[in-house]
Design an enzyme around this catalytic site. Structure first.
Site, PDB file in Angstrom:
ATOM      1  N   GLY A 230       0.797  -1.226   0.000  1.00  0.00           N
ATOM      2  CA  GLY A 230       0.000   0.000   0.000  1.00  0.00           C
ATOM      3  C   GLY A 230       0.828   1.274   0.000  1.00  0.00           C
ATOM      4  O   GLY A 230       2.022   1.257  -0.275  1.00  0.00           O
TER       5      GLY A 230
ATOM      6  N   ASP B  18      12.766  -3.856  -6.761  1.00  0.00           N
ATOM      7  CA  ASP B  18      13.148  -4.860  -5.766  1.00  0.00           C
ATOM      8  C   ASP B  18      13.751  -6.059  -6.499  1.00  0.00           C
ATOM      9  O   ASP B  18      13.140  -7.126  -6.592  1.00  0.00           O
ATOM     10  CB  ASP B  18      11.927  -5.242  -4.930  1.00  0.00           C
ATOM     11  CG  ASP B  18      11.399  -4.049  -4.155  1.00  0.00           C
ATOM     12  OD1 ASP B  18      11.877  -3.796  -3.049  1.00  0.00           O
ATOM     13  OD2 ASP B  18      10.519  -3.331  -4.683  1.00  0.00           O
TER      14      ASP B  18
ATOM     15  N   HIS C 285       2.324   4.749  -4.967  1.00  0.00           N
ATOM     16  CA  HIS C 285       3.033   5.771  -5.744  1.00  0.00           C
ATOM     17  C   HIS C 285       2.955   5.364  -7.215  1.00  0.00           C
ATOM     18  O   HIS C 285       2.316   4.355  -7.545  1.00  0.00           O
ATOM     19  CB  HIS C 285       4.475   5.917  -5.246  1.00  0.00           C
ATOM     20  CG  HIS C 285       5.222   4.616  -5.133  1.00  0.00           C
ATOM     21  ND1 HIS C 285       5.510   3.833  -6.230  1.00  0.00           N
ATOM     22  CD2 HIS C 285       5.713   3.942  -4.063  1.00  0.00           C
ATOM     23  CE1 HIS C 285       6.168   2.748  -5.836  1.00  0.00           C
ATOM     24  NE2 HIS C 285       6.289   2.777  -4.515  1.00  0.00           N
TER      25      HIS C 285
ATOM     26  N   HIS D 166       3.531   1.618  -8.121  1.00  0.00           N
ATOM     27  CA  HIS D 166       2.383   0.726  -7.893  1.00  0.00           C
ATOM     28  C   HIS D 166       1.367   0.878  -9.030  1.00  0.00           C
ATOM     29  O   HIS D 166       0.836  -0.108  -9.536  1.00  0.00           O
ATOM     30  CB  HIS D 166       1.683   1.076  -6.572  1.00  0.00           C
ATOM     31  CG  HIS D 166       2.499   0.812  -5.342  1.00  0.00           C
ATOM     32  ND1 HIS D 166       2.991   1.809  -4.545  1.00  0.00           N
ATOM     33  CD2 HIS D 166       2.901  -0.350  -4.766  1.00  0.00           C
ATOM     34  CE1 HIS D 166       3.650   1.286  -3.522  1.00  0.00           C
ATOM     35  NE2 HIS D 166       3.626  -0.017  -3.632  1.00  0.00           N
TER      36      HIS D 166
ATOM     37  N   SER E 100       9.273   5.125  -3.992  1.00  0.00           N
ATOM     38  CA  SER E 100       9.189   4.184  -2.886  1.00  0.00           C
ATOM     39  C   SER E 100       8.282   4.795  -1.835  1.00  0.00           C
ATOM     40  O   SER E 100       8.294   6.011  -1.626  1.00  0.00           O
ATOM     41  CB  SER E 100      10.583   3.966  -2.284  1.00  0.00           C
ATOM     42  OG  SER E 100      10.471   3.361  -1.000  1.00  0.00           O
TER      43      SER E 100
END
Ligand code: AMP
Length: 281
Positions: A31, A150, A34, A37, A185
């Site tokens: 959640g 990631d 940004h 996402h 992030s």
């Protein structure tokens, strides 16, 4: 858009849609959305009939003294964004629903999860593989979408999917960045204005490394040294690691012979950030 918090309800939704032959995509998140996402959600939307976005700040992947309690959260805004992007279901279980009291079953990749961030965040990737495996078991997605930001997580999840024979297609989206190059992030929220400016050096140092490779430098040590020197120009940046590795095995390389991942982690003030870039000769 449906909001589901109970595992059983999520499973009936999945069963219902499997019966109708629908393809499900999953975007797992913690959640505080940004642009990164949003890109993941947009990509996943194109690849399925039913899009599930999970929002769960996974306590298992935070070590002692890390930021679980203060991790930024804004469920209302996340739900609005998810809806805007055409999400069918937001799966947002509570920690007690996901890991009931007495919970003691874990999924642990034992090799590549020990490298890079694994050396500094013991138990972190065990938390990640456990939450992702459990989400895969509940939602049974045909496709799951992750971010290249990631990079180690991507390598570990791909290995887990292969080794545990999940029939799931893993899609990886390039790192989305702020205007100054800083990788988006949720933790950027912690940075002061000054730190945010200096944090742009993380990507700048990686870009400089890429230029070195383009100019013919192949020595991994020299490239790592240049990145460290670049980062040293800011008094608020304390690098944790800078490594040049094979993107799948995460083994260190000494020379750039093929596609190489340059990955780094650094504290910017109190905030730990990661970034990476691919280079090839
Ligand atoms: P998180 O909510 O931080 O657990 O991230 C959820 C997903 O978004 C993971 O697959 C991340 O790799 C991905 N992600 C996070 N930041 C970025 C970014 N800047 N660009 C692309 N994907 C990202």
């Amino acid at each position: 858009m449906r909001i589901i918090t109970a595992i059983k309800e999520m499973q009936s939704y999945v069963k219902h849609n499997y019966r109708r032959g629908r393809k499900i995509a999953l975007v797992p998140t913690m959640g505080y959305f940004h642009d990164g996402h949003v890109m993941l959600i947009r990509e996943a939307r194109k690849l399925c009939d039913r899009l599930v976005v999970s929002i769960f700040v996974n306590p298992l992947q935070f070590g002692r003294g890390e930021d679980f309690a203060t991790y930024p959260r804004d469920m209302k805004r996340d739900l609005d964004l998810a809806k805007e992007e055409g999400t069918n279901v937001v799966f947002a279980p509570t920690a007690d629903e996901f890991y009931p009291p007495g919970y003691s079953t874990f999924v642990d990749e034992e090799k590549i999860s020990k490298k890079l961030c694994g050396g500094f965040r013991p138990g972190h990737f065990k938390g990640v593989t456990t939450v992702v495996a459990k989400l895969f078991n509940i939602i049974r997605p045909h496709t799951a979408v992750f971010g290249q930001k990631d990079a180690q997580q991507v390598a570990i999840i791909k290995k887990m999917v292969r080794e545990l024979s999940y029939p799931i297609h893993i899609i990886v989206i390039q790192t989305i960045r702020e205007k100054n190059g800083l990788a988006c992030s949720s933790r950027n929220e912690y940075l002061t204005v000054h730190e945010r400016k200096d944090a742009a050096l993380l990507y700048a140092s990686l870009q400089k490394a890429q230029d070195m490779v383009k100019a013919g430098v192949r020595d991994a040590g020299k490239i790592a040294e240049s990145i460290r020197a670049h980062l040293a120009s800011s008094p608020v940046i304390k690098p944790e690691y800078v490594e040049l590795v094979n993107p799948n095995t995460l083994e260190r390389v000494s020379q750039i012979g093929e596609r190489t991942l340059i990955a780094l982690a650094a504290h910017v003030g109190m905030t730990r950030l990661i970034d990476n870039i691919f280079v090839e000769p």
